[in-house]
Design a protein around this motif. Structure first.
Motif, PDB file in Angstrom:
ATOM      1  N   ALA A 161       0.942  -1.163  -0.123  1.00  0.00           N
ATOM      2  CA  ALA A 161      -0.136  -0.265  -0.127  1.00  0.00           C
ATOM      3  C   ALA A 161       0.783   1.173  -0.108  1.00  0.00           C
ATOM      4  N   THR A 162       0.208   2.392  -0.460  1.00  0.00           N
ATOM      5  CA  THR A 162       0.825   3.545  -0.451  1.00  0.00           C
ATOM      6  C   THR A 162       0.006   4.883   0.349  1.00  0.00           C
ATOM      7  N   PRO A 163      -0.201   4.654   1.656  1.00  0.00           N
ATOM      8  CA  PRO A 163      -0.989   5.319   2.336  1.00  0.00           C
ATOM      9  C   PRO A 163      -0.743   6.825   2.574  1.00  0.00           C
ATOM     10  N   ASP A 164       0.661   7.170   2.295  1.00  0.00           N
ATOM     11  CA  ASP A 164       1.007   8.677   2.207  1.00  0.00           C
ATOM     12  C   ASP A 164       1.895   8.918   0.962  1.00  0.00           C
ATOM     13  N   PRO A 165       1.765  10.063   0.548  1.00  0.00           N
ATOM     14  CA  PRO A 165       2.644  10.525  -0.770  1.00  0.00           C
ATOM     15  C   PRO A 165       4.074  10.124  -0.736  1.00  0.00           C
ATOM     16  N   ASN A 166       4.584  10.180   0.533  1.00  0.00           N
ATOM     17  CA  ASN A 166       6.142   9.696   0.833  1.00  0.00           C
ATOM     18  C   ASN A 166       6.322   8.305   1.273  1.00  0.00           C
ATOM     19  N   VAL A 167       5.299   7.534   1.475  1.00  0.00           N
ATOM     20  CA  VAL A 167       5.282   6.198   2.046  1.00  0.00           C
ATOM     21  C   VAL A 167       4.888   5.197   1.182  1.00  0.00           C
ATOM     22  N   ALA A 168       5.713   3.860   1.145  1.00  0.00           N
ATOM     23  CA  ALA A 168       5.309   2.673   0.724  1.00  0.00           C
ATOM     24  C   ALA A 168       5.199   1.728   1.617  1.00  0.00           C
ATOM     25  N   ILE A 169       4.374   0.856   1.794  1.00  0.00           N
ATOM     26  CA  ILE A 169       4.333  -0.297   2.731  1.00  0.00           C
ATOM     27  C   ILE A 169       4.234  -1.433   2.065  1.00  0.00           C
ATOM     28  N   GLY A 170       5.131  -2.719   2.559  1.00  0.00           N
ATOM     29  CA  GLY A 170       5.140  -3.809   1.938  1.00  0.00           C
ATOM     30  C   GLY A 170       5.837  -4.905   2.840  1.00  0.00           C
ATOM     31  N   LEU A 171       6.011  -6.039   2.170  1.00  0.00           N
ATOM     32  CA  LEU A 171       6.413  -7.245   2.785  1.00  0.00           C
ATOM     33  C   LEU A 171       8.010  -7.109   3.079  1.00  0.00           C
ATOM     34  N   ALA A 172       8.347  -7.469   4.410  1.00  0.00           N
ATOM     35  CA  ALA A 172       9.700  -7.484   4.855  1.00  0.00           C
ATOM     36  C   ALA A 172      10.407  -8.526   4.041  1.00  0.00           C
ATOM     37  N   CYS A 173      11.490  -8.122   3.327  1.00  0.00           N
ATOM     38  CA  CYS A 173      12.523  -9.120   2.670  1.00  0.00           C
ATOM     39  C   CYS A 173      13.842  -9.090   3.084  1.00  0.00           C
TER      40      CYS A 173
ATOM     41  N   ILE B  71       2.432  12.095   7.854  1.00  0.00           N
ATOM     42  CA  ILE B  71       3.234  10.984   7.535  1.00  0.00           C
ATOM     43  C   ILE B  71       2.703   9.895   8.787  1.00  0.00           C
ATOM     44  N   GLY B  72       2.922  10.572   9.901  1.00  0.00           N
ATOM     45  CA  GLY B  72       2.624   9.590  11.302  1.00  0.00           C
ATOM     46  C   GLY B  72       1.249   9.357  11.041  1.00  0.00           C
ATOM     47  N   GLN B  73       0.317  10.236  11.019  1.00  0.00           N
ATOM     48  CA  GLN B  73      -1.146  10.012  10.579  1.00  0.00           C
ATOM     49  C   GLN B  73      -1.540   8.945  10.000  1.00  0.00           C
ATOM     50  N   ASN B  74      -1.190   9.147   8.706  1.00  0.00           N
ATOM     51  CA  ASN B  74      -1.545   8.389   7.508  1.00  0.00           C
ATOM     52  C   ASN B  74      -0.984   6.862   7.651  1.00  0.00           C
ATOM     53  N   VAL B  75       0.274   6.878   8.160  1.00  0.00           N
ATOM     54  CA  VAL B  75       0.668   5.398   8.363  1.00  0.00           C
ATOM     55  C   VAL B  75       0.010   4.670   9.570  1.00  0.00           C
ATOM     56  N   SER B  76      -0.099   5.259  10.586  1.00  0.00           N
ATOM     57  CA  SER B  76      -0.747   4.729  11.689  1.00  0.00           C
ATOM     58  C   SER B  76      -2.142   4.406  11.289  1.00  0.00           C
ATOM     59  N   ALA B  77      -3.027   5.278  10.489  1.00  0.00           N
ATOM     60  CA  ALA B  77      -4.236   4.846  10.201  1.00  0.00           C
ATOM     61  C   ALA B  77      -4.525   3.676   9.206  1.00  0.00           C
ATOM     62  N   PHE B  78      -3.473   3.411   8.552  1.00  0.00           N
ATOM     63  CA  PHE B  78      -3.222   2.383   7.619  1.00  0.00           C
ATOM     64  C   PHE B  78      -2.928   1.163   8.428  1.00  0.00           C
ATOM     65  N   LEU B  79      -1.857   1.063   9.393  1.00  0.00           N
ATOM     66  CA  LEU B  79      -1.422   0.149  10.043  1.00  0.00           C
ATOM     67  C   LEU B  79      -2.499  -0.691  10.889  1.00  0.00           C
ATOM     68  N   ASN B  80      -3.543   0.449  11.407  1.00  0.00           N
ATOM     69  CA  ASN B  80      -4.730  -0.028  12.196  1.00  0.00           C
ATOM     70  C   ASN B  80      -5.779  -1.124  11.348  1.00  0.00           C
ATOM     71  N   THR B  81      -5.598  -0.884  10.192  1.00  0.00           N
ATOM     72  CA  THR B  81      -6.569  -1.819   9.469  1.00  0.00           C
ATOM     73  C   THR B  81      -5.754  -3.143   9.071  1.00  0.00           C
ATOM     74  N   LEU B  82      -4.680  -3.451   9.545  1.00  0.00           N
ATOM     75  CA  LEU B  82      -3.966  -4.783   9.179  1.00  0.00           C
ATOM     76  C   LEU B  82      -4.539  -5.616  10.146  1.00  0.00           C
TER      77      LEU B  82
END
Length: 317
Positions: free
Chosen positions: A81-93, A306-317
């Motif tokens: 996902a890309t919950p914020d213009p500066n952020v990408a969230i994905g699988l740890a590798c 960024i903090g608000q957008n990322v936290s909001a997405f993480l709450n959906t996981l």
């Protein structure tokens, strides 16, 4: 001058560690989730410049994530996902410790090596009689070791990678296959925008279940060099410099001001006007590569956003 994102210090729920690269900062969370934040830091000659470039992180993140969506049918990637213009969230590798650089043209580092008399680059032959920016008969893969922040990437051959056990033969063949497929797709996407994808680099990792996936940035002006295709042949024939889209203009400015990242050299001071001009150039790069207008994000409080957008997405996981 606009606010810039130079450093972050977040504490997300389930956070285990933070890795800070030259441009991106990666937060590892529980459940094998990574939060990758693209800062506005500018790196050239493997040196991080003291000044940030407004909107650069947003530009790189949005190009990279949109390009991943445009290539996910041929190469799997890490992105969720890309919950914020500066952020990408994905699988740890687990990242492979090499960057897969592929070059379709004799430009940049390859041209500098060629002009110094070398005819081999990372174990790949470069034909005699070439001029700078000529197209290679076939694209060549010229890997580099992955440097830590502040260190220099180093050229390395496939033979040395296998000999040192940096990547297994089986995995390296997959990296080669994926690199060629991505470069072919990138070339096609660039052509639709009237551009030539000259050279680029890809980074790969392996998920905990052993799947090789594309990670980090892809087809951005930081990781790639583009020429305008209109007039390319004419410029080559007349010996003119090519019109290009990449951060090479930053490297050339640094060189003209006596800096190439060599020992004893100091980074030249960048004026506010020059920094703004670099930002405008990055926006031009975005619009030319993506074929769409760039929409500036609200930068009045980047860290809070960024903090608000990322936290909001993480709450959906």
């Amino acid at each position: 001058m606009s606010n810039t994102l130079m450093d972050t210090n977040f504490h997300f729920v389930g956070q285990k560690s933070v890795y800070k690269g030259k441009v991106r900062e990666v937060y590892t969370l529980e459940n094998d989730v990574l939060v990758m934040i693209a800062t506005d830091r500018l790196s050239a000659f493997d040196v991080v410049m003291p000044n940030g470039i407004p909107y650069k992180g947003q530009i790189l993140n949005q190009i990279a994530t949109k390009m991943m969506k445009a290539t996910e049918d041929i190469v799997p990637n890490w992105l969720m996902a890309t919950p914020d213009p500066n952020v990408a969230i994905g699988l740890a590798c687990t990242p492979f410790k090499v960057e897969m650089v592929i070059r379709g043209y004799l430009s940049g580092h390859a041209a500098r090596e060629y002009n110094s008399g070398k005819r081999m680059l990372c174990g790949e032959p470069m034909p005699e009689g070439m001029k700078e920016n000529d197209k290679f008969p076939e694209p060549i893969i010229t890997p580099a070791t992955k440097a830590e922040k502040g260190d220099h990437d180093e050229d390395i051959s496939k033979a040395a990678i296998l000999e040192r056990g940096i990547v297994s033969k089986e995995d390296y063949e997959v990296l080669e296959q994926y690199t060629r497929a991505l470069y072919q797709r990138g070339t096609e996407l660039a052509a639709k925008q009237g551009l030539i994808l000259v050279d680029t680099k890809y980074e790969f990792g392996k998920t905990k279940d052993g799947k090789i996936v594309l990670i980090d940035e892809i087809h951005t002006p930081d990781s790639s060099r583009y020429f305008y295709s209109d007039g390319y042949q004419e410029r080559q024939a007349s010996g003119e410099a090519q019109k290009q889209l990449s951060k090479e203009f930053v490297r050339q400015w640094l060189i003209s001001n006596g800096f190439q990242g060599l020992e004893g050299q100091s980074v030249p001071e960048m004026s506010g006007a020059y920094i703004e001009s670099v930002s405008e150039r990055y926006i031009e790069l975005y619009e030319s590569i993506m074929g769409e207008f760039f929409v500036k994000a609200d930068v009045s409080n980047i860290h809070e956003r960024i903090g608000q957008n990322v936290s909001a997405f993480l709450n959906t996981l």
